[in-house]
Motif scaffolding. Structure first.
Motif, mmCIF file in Angstrom:
data_model
loop_
_atom_site.group_PDB
_atom_site.id
_atom_site.type_symbol
_atom_site.label_atom_id
_atom_site.label_comp_id
_atom_site.label_asym_id
_atom_site.label_seq_id
_atom_site.Cartn_x
_atom_site.Cartn_y
_atom_site.Cartn_z
ATOM 1 N N PHE A 195 15.861 24.444 12.013
ATOM 2 C CA PHE A 195 14.508 23.899 11.977
ATOM 3 C C PHE A 195 13.580 24.749 12.846
ATOM 4 O O PHE A 195 13.847 24.979 14.023
ATOM 5 N N VAL A 196 12.492 25.219 12.238
ATOM 6 C CA VAL A 196 11.492 26.026 12.948
ATOM 7 C C VAL A 196 10.178 25.246 12.932
ATOM 8 O O VAL A 196 9.551 25.102 11.884
ATOM 9 N N PRO A 197 9.740 24.715 14.089
ATOM 10 C CA PRO A 197 8.574 23.831 14.123
ATOM 11 C C PRO A 197 7.327 24.400 13.463
ATOM 12 O O PRO A 197 6.709 23.746 12.634
ATOM 13 N N GLY A 198 6.926 25.607 13.808
ATOM 14 C CA GLY A 198 5.699 26.163 13.259
ATOM 15 C C GLY A 198 5.741 26.332 11.754
ATOM 16 O O GLY A 198 4.821 25.948 11.028
ATOM 17 N N ALA A 199 6.841 26.865 11.264
ATOM 18 C CA ALA A 199 6.986 27.071 9.830
ATOM 19 C C ALA A 199 7.039 25.746 9.093
ATOM 20 O O ALA A 199 6.475 25.588 8.009
ATOM 21 N N SER A 200 7.709 24.759 9.681
ATOM 22 C CA SER A 200 7.842 23.458 9.035
ATOM 23 C C SER A 200 6.491 22.774 8.910
ATOM 24 O O SER A 200 6.230 22.073 7.940
ATOM 25 N N PHE A 201 5.608 22.998 9.878
ATOM 26 C CA PHE A 201 4.276 22.401 9.813
ATOM 27 C C PHE A 201 3.565 22.873 8.554
ATOM 28 O O PHE A 201 2.946 22.094 7.835
ATOM 29 N N PHE A 257 0.815 -1.215 0.000
ATOM 30 C CA PHE A 257 0.000 0.000 0.000
ATOM 31 C C PHE A 257 0.849 1.266 0.000
ATOM 32 O O PHE A 257 0.315 2.369 0.017
ATOM 33 N N GLY A 258 2.172 1.138 0.035
ATOM 34 C CA GLY A 258 3.030 2.316 0.022
ATOM 35 C C GLY A 258 4.082 2.288 1.106
ATOM 36 O O GLY A 258 4.400 1.237 1.669
ATOM 37 N N GLU A 259 4.609 3.454 1.422
ATOM 38 C CA GLU A 259 5.693 3.575 2.386
ATOM 39 C C GLU A 259 5.168 3.894 3.784
ATOM 40 O O GLU A 259 4.148 4.566 3.943
ATOM 41 N N ILE A 260 5.905 3.421 4.793
ATOM 42 C CA ILE A 260 5.608 3.708 6.189
ATOM 43 C C ILE A 260 6.933 3.581 6.929
ATOM 44 O O ILE A 260 7.805 2.800 6.535
ATOM 45 N N THR A 261 7.119 4.351 8.015
ATOM 46 C CA THR A 261 8.412 4.321 8.685
ATOM 47 C C THR A 261 8.274 4.648 10.165
ATOM 48 O O THR A 261 7.190 5.022 10.656
ATOM 49 N N ILE A 262 9.358 4.502 10.887
ATOM 50 C CA ILE A 262 9.441 4.927 12.283
ATOM 51 C C ILE A 262 9.804 6.413 12.283
ATOM 52 O O ILE A 262 10.816 6.803 11.704
ATOM 53 N N MET A 263 8.977 7.234 12.921
ATOM 54 C CA MET A 263 9.182 8.678 12.911
ATOM 55 C C MET A 263 9.598 9.170 14.296
ATOM 56 O O MET A 263 9.575 8.419 15.282
ATOM 57 N N LEU A 264 9.980 10.424 14.365
ATOM 58 C CA LEU A 264 10.424 10.979 15.638
ATOM 59 C C LEU A 264 9.318 10.972 16.689
ATOM 60 O O LEU A 264 9.580 10.752 17.872
ATOM 61 N N LEU A 307 -2.819 6.469 12.906
ATOM 62 C CA LEU A 307 -2.681 7.487 13.964
ATOM 63 C C LEU A 307 -2.823 6.837 15.334
ATOM 64 O O LEU A 307 -3.819 7.046 16.048
ATOM 65 N N PRO A 308 -1.851 6.031 15.761
ATOM 66 C CA PRO A 308 -1.975 5.327 17.039
ATOM 67 C C PRO A 308 -1.931 6.238 18.254
ATOM 68 O O PRO A 308 -2.285 5.813 19.358
ATOM 69 N N TYR A 309 -1.500 7.498 18.097
ATOM 70 C CA TYR A 309 -1.402 8.415 19.237
ATOM 71 C C TYR A 309 -2.451 9.521 19.173
ATOM 72 O O TYR A 309 -2.372 10.498 19.911
ATOM 73 N N GLY A 310 -3.427 9.362 18.281
ATOM 74 C CA GLY A 310 -4.445 10.377 18.125
ATOM 75 C C GLY A 310 -4.143 11.304 16.963
ATOM 76 O O GLY A 310 -3.083 11.223 16.326
ATOM 77 N N VAL A 311 -5.088 12.186 16.686
ATOM 78 C CA VAL A 311 -4.942 13.086 15.540
ATOM 79 C C VAL A 311 -3.850 14.126 15.810
ATOM 80 O O VAL A 311 -3.517 14.417 16.954
ATOM 81 N N ASP A 312 -3.309 14.650 14.717
ATOM 82 C CA ASP A 312 -2.309 15.728 14.771
ATOM 83 C C ASP A 312 -1.107 15.404 15.656
ATOM 84 O O ASP A 312 -0.766 16.159 16.581
ATOM 85 N N PRO A 313 -0.411 14.285 15.420
ATOM 86 C CA PRO A 313 0.764 13.971 16.252
ATOM 87 C C PRO A 313 1.855 15.020 16.146
ATOM 88 O O PRO A 313 2.632 15.208 17.090
ATOM 89 N N ALA A 314 1.918 15.746 15.018
ATOM 90 C CA ALA A 314 2.963 16.753 14.840
ATOM 91 C C ALA A 314 2.738 17.975 15.720
ATOM 92 O O ALA A 314 3.680 18.722 15.995
ATOM 93 N N ARG A 315 1.521 18.201 16.159
ATOM 94 C CA ARG A 315 1.275 19.353 17.040
ATOM 95 C C ARG A 315 1.817 19.079 18.436
ATOM 96 O O ARG A 315 2.270 19.986 19.124
#
Length: 550
Positions: free
Chosen positions: A455-461, A162-169, A377-385
């Motif tokens: 790296f600027v978190p808000g801008a990167s989002f 089904f495509g790519e998936i990986t371990i993320m930060l 989304l095992p940790y809930g929506v918007d994990p990057a926030r």
């Protein structure tokens, strides 16, 4: 000997393995042949740019369509040396030996418990003391082996049907409870610096470090005897600062950065514990452990590999989090956000079957896995926030190991629809043959540091996710053209036998999550169509009953 979850070995075999590990760090410069970028971004294995290679030693470089994929080698250029290329040709690899330090983790827990309360609190303040208690006591060797066979080091992704998936930060943050921002662990200290730090910590002269303890030398290229580190600290009235350094030295080496040296621990961690002025809590150990795990997965994906090191608790817990069909029979996911997710799974009782038959069953199951079976989304929506660093795009580093990190290729794990990915981050030079001693990559470390610092978190989002649409219930998880791209540039299935038969291997019947999920699917369809049940629904119910009876 601090090892578990592996074939028992003698002390002589441990020394031999350590010797091999030491030799692996040395190589003939003539073997490190430059691999240049071709016109369209792939690699050509030659000594001159643009000249095709005819050397049999460079068959790891994709220069023509490969059976089962890729048709185009500009994305996973090193697939020629990948274990999946050989599996497709009918040459299976044995189950990988998954290395661990179970006994060491137990001893570290006992060590901490014997310390006074005020000293325990100081160690806990490092943010690392919980690690021995959450490391898995048993690893599922066939399951880990099956996922390694789908890891592509060119992209640092698992390539699935089904495509790519990986371990993320953000996975590292939630699974291990480590910070993923802060200072990079980028220094590779000299041998002299480490020997001096080791001498002070262990209260041994340089000559004593080089003497034999029984039949073994205390210090050698692959590390320091783990038992001597503990003995030199525990069996004497040393200051707490020594206990602190020695304890965290063993935690880092035995939990996060496990290598193949057997009963030794590398002294490099004394650089951050003893030499550097930066506090241990200010380092991004999550950032470092992910880079190290990527490299271990990359080398284990080569045909000649027979084992894998690194933090395998991170890998196995990640599999459980995203793929419910592979979860253990027992263990419920905790809702307490302060508890690392690795502690949510009950893997302490029994040892999973390590047979080749079980690995082959995982082959078939993964070959028919769909995106609807993935918990994106095992940790809930918007994990990057919650974990902004997970949107960093660039290279992650652990000392001399530098690996690309590209979240834009796996935005489904961030709650968005995946489109055709952009070009990958490529090393300046690379060598990924089947011979693990010659596995090398070159990324400019200065650029890696600059990218992380800026790296600027808000801008990167905004930059990373602004071009993607949100995942919706029941809607497609990929955009137009993605699957066509995947089957041209990837190797989405490992076994041609499973692909041609169109059958699927079932997980064990004890997997409650999987079977309850299938049962609920039937029940929901039945309720929706009541009072008249369609032929398809009846067929689905009959198929479920047949699966359960099988």
């Amino acid at each position: 000997m601090y090892s578990s979850g592996r074939v028992p070995v003698s002390d002589d075999e441990d020394d031999e393995r350590a010797s091999h590990a030491s030799r692996d760090s040395e190589y003939d410069p003539q073997d490190y042949r430059t691999v240049y970028r071709a016109q369209h971004g792939g690699f050509v294995g030659s000594s001159e740019p643009g000249q095709p290679s005819t050397s049999s030693s460079e068959t790891w470089v994709v220069q023509e369509p490969m059976p089962g994929g890729p048709e185009d080698g500009t994305v996973i250029s090193s697939f020629g040396g990948h274990v999946a290329a050989y599996i497709w040709a009918g040459r299976e690899r044995n189950v990988l030996r998954c290395l661990s330090r179970t006994q060491l983790c137990t001893e570290l827990g006992n060590w901490r418990a014997r310390l006074p309360q005020e000293h325990q609190e100081l160690i806990d303040g490092s943010g690392l003391s919980h690690l021995p208690g959450i490391m898995f006591r048993r690893f599922d060797w066939p399951l880990i082996s099956a996922f390694v066979e789908r890891w592509q080091p060119d992209t640092n992704m698992f390539h699935m049907p089904f495509g790519e998936i990986t371990i993320m930060l953000h996975d590292v943050y939630h699974i291990l409870g480590l910070r993923v921002d802060g200072s990079m662990v980028s220094t590779t200290p000299s041998t002299d610096v480490l020997r001096d730090a080791c001498s002070i910590t262990m209260d041994m002269t340089a000559e004593e470090l080089n003497e034999k303890a029984g039949t073994k030398t205390v210090w050698q290229g692959s590390g320091v005897l783990t038992e001597r580190i503990m003995e030199s600290t525990l069996e004497s009235q040393r200051p707490f600062s020594v206990h602190y350094r020695a304890y965290l030295w063993l935690v880092l080496g035995g939990c996060l950065f496990l290598d193949k040296s057997g009963n030794r621990t590398h002294p490099s961690f004394l650089n951050e514990l003893f030499v550097e002025d930066v506090q241990i809590t200010e380092y991004s150990w999550g950032f470092a452990v992910l880079a190290y795990m990527y490299r271990q997965l990359g080398t284990a994906s080569r045909r000649d590999a027979d084992s894998i090191a690194g933090c395998l608790t991170l890998l196995q817990a990640w599999i459980y989090g995203y793929f419910s069909c592979f979860r253990p029979q027992q263990g419920t996911l905790t809702r307490e956000l302060t508890v690392p997710r690795a502690s949510a799974w009950d893997v302490g009782s029994g040892c999973p079957n390590k047979s080749m038959e079980r690995l082959l069953a995982f082959h078939a199951r993964l070959d028919h896995l769909t995106d609807n079976e993935v918990n994106w989304l095992p940790y809930g929506v918007d994990p990057a926030r919650r974990v902004p660093a997970t949107l960093f795009i660039g290279c992650i580093q652990y000392r001399s190991i530098i690996e690309p990190y590209m979240p834009d290729r796996v935005v489904r794990q961030l709650g968005y629809v995946q489109g055709i990915p952009q070009a990958i981050i490529r090393p300046e030079k690379a060598k990924r043959p089947t011979n693990l001693k010659m596995y090398r990559m070159d990324f400019p470390p200065e650029m890696t540091s600059v990218m992380w610092t800026r790296f600027v978190p808000g801008a990167s989002f905004t930059v990373v996710l602004s071009h993607f649409s949100r995942l919706g219930g029941g809607a497609a998880t990929v955009g137009p053209g993605y699957m066509q791209w995947l089957y041209r540039f990837s190797h989405p299935r490992v076994s041609p036998v499973a692909s041609s038969h169109g059958s699927r291997a079932l997980p064990e019947r004890t997997n409650t999550d999987y079977w309850m999920g299938r049962s609920m699917e039937v029940i929901n369809r039945t309720l929706e169509e009541y009072p008249s049940m369609s032929r398809d629904t009846r067929a689905m119910a009959e198929a479920l009953r047949a699966d359960w009876r099988a």
